[in-house]
Design a protein around this motif. Sequence first.
Motif, short mmCIF file in Angstrom:
data_model
loop_
_atom_site.label_atom_id
_atom_site.label_comp_id
_atom_site.label_asym_id
_atom_site.label_seq_id
_atom_site.Cartn_x
_atom_site.Cartn_y
_atom_site.Cartn_z
N UNK A 198 17.55 48.57 59.05
CA UNK A 198 18.97 47.91 59.36
C UNK A 198 19.81 49.02 59.86
N UNK A 199 19.83 50.30 59.20
CA UNK A 199 20.51 51.26 59.87
C UNK A 199 20.26 51.78 61.23
N UNK A 200 18.91 51.79 61.71
CA UNK A 200 18.69 52.23 63.04
C UNK A 200 19.06 51.02 63.82
N UNK A 201 18.78 49.63 63.26
CA UNK A 201 19.34 48.50 64.14
C UNK A 201 20.76 48.55 64.64
N UNK A 202 21.56 48.91 63.56
CA UNK A 202 23.20 49.05 63.69
C UNK A 202 23.26 50.12 64.80
N UNK A 203 22.59 51.11 64.64
CA UNK A 203 22.73 52.13 65.65
C UNK A 203 22.72 51.93 66.96
N UNK A 204 21.44 51.10 67.25
CA UNK A 204 21.17 50.46 68.52
C UNK A 204 22.34 49.53 69.09
N UNK A 205 22.71 48.75 68.12
CA UNK A 205 23.73 47.72 68.46
C UNK A 205 24.99 48.50 69.03
N UNK A 206 25.31 49.57 68.39
CA UNK A 206 26.32 50.20 68.89
C UNK A 206 26.11 50.86 70.15
N UNK A 207 25.07 51.07 70.67
CA UNK A 207 24.61 51.72 72.08
C UNK A 207 25.09 50.33 72.82
N UNK A 208 25.00 48.99 72.35
CA UNK A 208 25.01 47.91 73.43
C UNK A 208 23.49 47.36 73.60
N UNK A 209 22.64 47.74 73.02
CA UNK A 209 21.28 47.19 73.15
C UNK A 209 21.15 46.04 71.98
N UNK A 210 20.48 44.99 72.75
CA UNK A 210 20.35 43.78 72.01
C UNK A 210 19.24 43.79 70.93
N UNK A 211 19.30 43.09 69.85
CA UNK A 211 18.17 43.11 68.83
C UNK A 211 17.62 41.86 68.91
N UNK A 212 16.26 41.61 68.93
CA UNK A 212 15.61 40.26 68.80
C UNK A 212 14.53 40.38 67.62
#
Length: 553
Positions: free
Chosen positions: A443-457
């Motif tokens: 979850x921590x890594x995914x939040x970091x990616x979302x902060x970059x604007x990357x979408x998560x599926x």
Amino acid sequence: MTEAPALGALATPVSVVSADTEVGVIEALLRAEPESIGLVAVDAGRLYVLDRPSLETYLAGRLGYGRALLFHRPVRVLLGPPALVLPAALPWDDAARACLARPAPDRGTPVVVELGGGEIGIAPVGPLVEQLSRQYESLALRDALTGLGNRRMLTETAGALLDAGRQVALMLVDLDRFKEINDSLGHSRGDQLLRRVAEALGPGHTFRLGGDEFVLLTDDLGDGSDEHLVARGRELLRAIQGPFVVAGVPITVEASLGIARTAAGRRSLSDLLAGADTAMYAAKRHRTAVELWRPELAAEQSTDLRLQSELRAAIDQGQLELHYQKLVDARTGEARSLEALVRWRHPRHGLLLPGAFLPGAERSEVINPLTTWVLADAVGQAARWHHAGRPIPVAVNLPAPVLVHDGIVDEIGGLLARHGLPGCSLIVEITESAVLTRPEQSAQRLRGLRDLGVRVAVDDFGSGYTSLALLTQLPLDELKLDRAFVHRIHDERDRAIVEAVASMARGLGLTLVAEGVEDQATADILAGAGFDLLQGYHFGRPMPPSLEMAIAG
């Protein structure tokens, strides 16, 4: 396993006297109760054991004059260290460990037992230590968690059967995706499930090797045919299927089973275990549930291992390539994004699909450089399309070992910056099992990616144990329904499940994706159910990264 008795069953109620009581009075009390092993003295609120053997030694004294010297003295002069006081409900084995933890001179001294209601008893140490010794002997042959035989007992049992010339079969059972249960429900719940599985396996020659691996050893081979053994293996899997309710969650157990039987040249336990292990992994790989060892499985496993050893070199030598499959708008059919799928152009075996090498790669360290290459190539290709005036997002799968890696967010951020791409140009796809391996870190890594604007599926949604929890606990943008549900959507009951998932996804603001769409009729049903994006051979197979081939309708 038989539970150890409670300490209170061993204790004998005794008198409690003041430390000021004369030694002669103490001797008279013990003489009046010849069966008593001693009594308890209290001094300043602390309890002391006066056991019969120790008192008799003091009274005998040097040259036999102890009684004359001590008879009118207070018993306080004979008191040693304070007693070990234990509750009556304490199991014998725990009491024995407490006794043995004392200094060496005091280990044999009886213990004081609180019997309740203000009553005090004394328990001897000998039976406690004997109980603990018997338990250790039992543990040496049995698994402490399930009570089944352990590897040592398996060795002894198999040795006796094989030495007697008996024909035997060994069935090795490995629970599928058990780590997900441990990580999502907790290890204590995982242990509870293992005990339930052990109960379902039943008594007899059943063993737990450790983790989620179980063994059944039998010399009852029925009619002796391979078909009989495979049928029995399937019966065994049905017996442990459940569902078992753990922490309020009904869990259906999926497992893979490998069978090896005695034959010429294969008469040792190590040979049987190795053969059953090879067959079990073949059952996992081919999703056949049960496999009987045969020579070609060993050759297949050798091929898999050889491919894994060659994969590192393939990355460096440019043998990997990405093909792209489009995801289309469910209403207009226009391409909205592309999924990057790795292929291996092997110099001897030709073009290999992911199923030939990715499962093994995910079990080894090679998955990290492999994913690094995929990310770099996919982001580079997305940049070329972007700068050519077609800014279409590209999706890349992140395996579980990569998702929890400390540097994955910085690695992706660096790639995007190097190519001048916005974060929305990339979609990372994760599976439920990838997240549940280490949920907090993931979850921590995914939040970091979302902060970059990357979408998560979330990919293959619906194939895991705790699917619904993921929807609210993780930073998600898209939900890709597992293709198994899509293939069954023409069935009324399965369609109701799909529609319910679609309703939830809309309520959570998620983009809903269906993969594995093979025909227009299925596409129409999914569009009507509210799906946003569709993916499958009906809209195009994965293709090399030619702009016209990959994106054209």
